[in-house]
Design a protein around this motif. Structure first.
Motif, mmCIF file in Angstrom:
data_model
loop_
_atom_site.group_PDB
_atom_site.id
_atom_site.type_symbol
_atom_site.label_atom_id
_atom_site.label_comp_id
_atom_site.label_asym_id
_atom_site.label_seq_id
_atom_site.Cartn_x
_atom_site.Cartn_y
_atom_site.Cartn_z
ATOM 1 N N UNK A 1 22.639 -3.188 -4.550
ATOM 2 C CA UNK A 1 23.007 -4.943 -3.498
ATOM 3 C C UNK A 1 22.334 -4.100 -1.779
ATOM 4 N N UNK A 2 22.678 -2.791 -1.315
ATOM 5 C CA UNK A 2 22.281 -2.403 -0.199
ATOM 6 C C UNK A 2 20.777 -2.242 -0.614
ATOM 7 N N UNK A 3 19.764 -1.888 -1.371
ATOM 8 C CA UNK A 3 18.530 -1.721 -1.367
ATOM 9 C C UNK A 3 18.044 -2.726 -1.745
ATOM 10 N N UNK A 4 18.199 -4.321 -2.206
ATOM 11 C CA UNK A 4 17.679 -4.839 -2.424
ATOM 12 C C UNK A 4 18.296 -6.073 -1.474
ATOM 13 N N UNK A 5 19.587 -6.360 -0.478
ATOM 14 C CA UNK A 5 20.123 -6.327 0.094
ATOM 15 C C UNK A 5 18.667 -7.701 0.796
ATOM 16 N N UNK A 6 18.220 -7.065 1.894
ATOM 17 C CA UNK A 6 17.544 -7.783 2.677
ATOM 18 C C UNK A 6 16.749 -9.175 1.882
ATOM 19 N N UNK A 7 15.971 -8.644 0.640
ATOM 20 C CA UNK A 7 15.482 -9.851 0.146
ATOM 21 C C UNK A 7 15.732 -10.163 -0.211
ATOM 22 N N UNK A 8 16.609 -10.396 -1.028
ATOM 23 C CA UNK A 8 17.557 -11.126 -1.648
ATOM 24 C C UNK A 8 18.594 -12.099 -0.935
ATOM 25 N N UNK A 9 18.812 -12.053 -0.039
ATOM 26 C CA UNK A 9 19.448 -12.773 0.537
ATOM 27 C C UNK A 9 18.520 -13.607 1.549
ATOM 28 N N UNK A 10 17.047 -13.211 1.793
ATOM 29 C CA UNK A 10 16.475 -13.803 2.007
ATOM 30 C C UNK A 10 15.741 -15.449 1.269
ATOM 31 N N UNK A 11 15.310 -14.968 -0.310
ATOM 32 C CA UNK A 11 15.729 -15.695 -1.062
ATOM 33 C C UNK A 11 16.429 -16.759 -1.772
ATOM 34 N N UNK A 12 17.864 -16.055 -1.290
ATOM 35 C CA UNK A 12 18.581 -17.151 -1.305
ATOM 36 C C UNK A 12 18.625 -18.045 -0.387
ATOM 37 N N UNK A 13 18.218 -17.492 1.459
ATOM 38 C CA UNK A 13 18.220 -18.807 2.539
ATOM 39 C C UNK A 13 17.126 -19.100 1.946
ATOM 40 N N UNK A 14 15.858 -19.383 1.390
ATOM 41 C CA UNK A 14 14.423 -20.512 1.216
ATOM 42 C C UNK A 14 15.423 -21.608 0.225
ATOM 43 N N UNK A 15 16.087 -20.305 -0.795
ATOM 44 C CA UNK A 15 16.849 -21.626 -1.943
ATOM 45 C C UNK A 15 17.388 -22.928 -1.022
ATOM 46 N N UNK A 16 17.866 -22.302 -0.232
ATOM 47 C CA UNK A 16 19.487 -23.450 0.815
ATOM 48 C C UNK A 16 18.285 -23.740 1.841
ATOM 49 N N UNK A 17 17.419 -23.755 2.040
ATOM 50 C CA UNK A 17 16.495 -24.264 2.580
ATOM 51 C C UNK A 17 15.976 -25.756 1.925
ATOM 52 N N UNK A 18 15.143 -25.030 0.943
ATOM 53 C CA UNK A 18 15.029 -26.421 -0.015
ATOM 54 C C UNK A 18 16.033 -27.496 -0.444
ATOM 55 N N UNK A 19 17.645 -27.667 -0.605
ATOM 56 C CA UNK A 19 18.225 -27.779 -0.091
ATOM 57 C C UNK A 19 18.123 -28.691 0.586
ATOM 58 N N UNK A 20 18.482 -27.721 1.565
ATOM 59 C CA UNK A 20 19.049 -28.653 2.896
ATOM 60 C C UNK A 20 17.655 -30.043 2.962
ATOM 61 N N UNK A 21 16.418 -30.315 2.574
ATOM 62 C CA UNK A 21 15.507 -30.670 2.173
ATOM 63 C C UNK A 21 14.862 -31.359 1.614
ATOM 64 N N UNK A 22 16.150 -31.179 0.608
ATOM 65 C CA UNK A 22 16.039 -32.351 -0.799
ATOM 66 C C UNK A 22 14.618 -32.062 -1.573
ATOM 67 N N UNK A 23 13.882 -31.049 -0.852
ATOM 68 C CA UNK A 23 12.240 -30.922 -1.748
ATOM 69 C C UNK A 23 12.866 -30.483 -3.370
ATOM 70 N N UNK A 24 13.700 -30.315 -3.852
ATOM 71 C CA UNK A 24 13.729 -30.297 -5.855
ATOM 72 C C UNK A 24 14.217 -31.533 -6.014
ATOM 73 N N UNK A 25 14.926 -32.171 -5.439
ATOM 74 C CA UNK A 25 15.546 -33.301 -5.917
ATOM 75 C C UNK A 25 14.975 -34.726 -5.151
ATOM 76 N N UNK A 26 14.473 -34.847 -4.627
ATOM 77 C CA UNK A 26 13.465 -35.726 -4.257
ATOM 78 C C UNK A 26 12.125 -35.571 -4.032
ATOM 79 N N UNK A 27 11.231 -34.597 -4.691
ATOM 80 C CA UNK A 27 10.516 -34.249 -4.178
ATOM 81 C C UNK A 27 9.100 -35.572 -3.659
ATOM 82 N N UNK A 28 9.204 -35.816 -4.342
ATOM 83 C CA UNK A 28 7.904 -37.414 -3.513
ATOM 84 C C UNK A 28 7.791 -37.544 -2.905
ATOM 85 N N UNK A 29 9.196 -37.416 -2.151
ATOM 86 C CA UNK A 29 9.021 -36.604 -0.399
ATOM 87 C C UNK A 29 8.354 -35.604 0.715
ATOM 88 N N UNK A 30 7.676 -34.990 -0.188
ATOM 89 C CA UNK A 30 7.142 -33.613 0.336
ATOM 90 C C UNK A 30 5.922 -32.844 -0.576
#
Length: 382
Positions: A200-229
């Motif tokens: 968790x310490x070694x991979x922490x920054x990288x995994x949390x960065x990926x989690x944040x990208x996924x959270x951004x996709x949720x904010x944008x509705x990128x996966x649920x409304x891809x036709x808008x993007x």
């Protein structure tokens, strides 16, 4: 690689047919790809000792799969975490992560040392710190954390390139012929806590960065409304695929060398190229979803809906085949034969997942986790 149940709880309102196919297809496809990459760990072969057909199979794995599908899963985990926080709040979010931590811990100790459910559950709690950020701020945070992690990885590798040659380590579990299940399980139990904290310490920054990208996709509705993007999906498809292939070829080249410096540099190359390739896959499959041309890829949706059950089944079956207390095939297979086995088993899982979803709606582990988190009264609505 591991794989937690990254799907958010579906809303009680609305029939199942209204469920967006893109997240489930991505999750199911990633599950199959993760198995392909994990076969080295299950079977115990060295990537730099592959020749002929085995070498070709390893190159294909490095260029098309290595780092890509684990990145998709991590981003989907962040996507699901953001959705759960928005709908249910912090209390239930924390409870769910504690349940996942328990499942991951048991998986690590009882079945396989490569578990990532426990790491995801622990590091995923950091998403509480980002719950109020918008999509742009989340992408910015991901860029800073991920960029720093990649930079330090490259810097560490360069120090070895400039020093004396050091032989490459396989980084595989210490398994010897004749070992019993109890011996292997005891060794895993002894190393679990250190592995969880260190990983968790070694991979922490990288995994949390990926989690944040996924959270951004949720904010944008990128996966649920891809036709808008569509413009964004096109950019991801083109640039993600291009950069991912280039770095994948570089990774394949590094994996042909037996020195530690190449192995160390392979880590940031693998994950950087993996993220680019993952975004390329998201873009390509997102565009196919918008165009209604998913075709055979739609079958992966069922596998994605029972991802945790399938992931644990992969560990159980493959350790049974390769570990000395059962099939005892450890160290006897190369990249080509394990690739064929992974593809065959992945196809069986996709087929079985369709039957399970059709009859039960979700897998056994998904139902267990939801029961533990939501209780018996809300299990069917979770």
């Amino acid at each position: 690689m591991t794989v937690p149940d990254t799907s958010p709880a579906p809303a009680p309102a609305g029939p199942v047919r209204d469920r967006s196919p893109l997240p489930d297809v991505l999750r199911g496809l990633a599950l199959a790809g993760i198995l392909i990459v994990n076969m080295q760990d299950f079977a115990g072969f060295r990537v730099w000792r592959q020749y002929g057909l085995d070498s070709a199979a390893q190159v294909i794995t490095d260029v098309l799969a290595n780092g890509r599908f684990i990145s998709i899963f991590a981003m989907l985990f962040g996507w699901g975490a953001a959705g759960l926080l928005a709908r249910q709040g912090a209390k239930l979010f924390v409870k769910r992560h504690l349940v996942l931590l328990l499942v991951g811990s048991l998986h690590f100790i009882l079945v396989w040392h490569g578990d990532i459910i426990s790491n995801y559950a622990l590091l995923g709690l950091t998403m509480l710190l980002f719950r109020n950020l918008g999509a742009g701020a989340l992408v910015g945070a991901a860029t800073l954390m991920g960029g720093w992690w990649l930079f330090t990885g490259v810097l560490a590798a360069l120090t070895y390139f400039n020093g004396p040659a050091v032989p490459r380590s396989a980084n595989l579990p210490d398994i010897a012929p004749g070992m019993t299940y109890l011996q292997i399980m005891t060794a895993r139990a002894q190393e679990f806590l250190g592995d969880l904290i260190g990983g968790s310490l070694y991979n922490g920054f990288w995994l949390v960065a990926l989690f944040c990208l996924g959270a951004a996709a949720h904010r944008m509705n990128l996966l649920t409304r891809p036709q808008e993007h569509v413009p964004l999906l096109r950019k991801l498809a083109v640039w993600g695929t291009l950069i991912g292939v280039i770095l994948g070829i570089w990774l394949a080249y590094l994996n042909m060398h037996a020195d530690y410096a190449s192995a160390l540099l392979g880590i940031p190359v693998r994950m950087g190229g993996g993220l680019a390739g993952a975004l390329g896959y998201v873009g390509l499959i997102g565009l196919l979803t918008v165009q209604g041309r998913l075709g055979w890829l739609k079958h992966f949706a069922s596998s994605g809906r029972v991802a945790m059950s399938n992931y644990l089944a992969q560990s159980l079956v493959m350790t049974t085949v390769f570990y000395p207390y059962a099939g005892a095939q450890w160290g006897r297979w190369g990249a080509a034969s394990t690739l064929a086995l992974a593809l065959a088993f992945g196809a069986v899982q996709v087929w079985l997942s369709g039957l399970i979803v059709q009859r039960y709606g979700s897998g056994p582990m998904e139902r267990l986790v939801r029961r533990l988190v939501y209780g018996p009264r809300r299990e069917n609505h979770a």
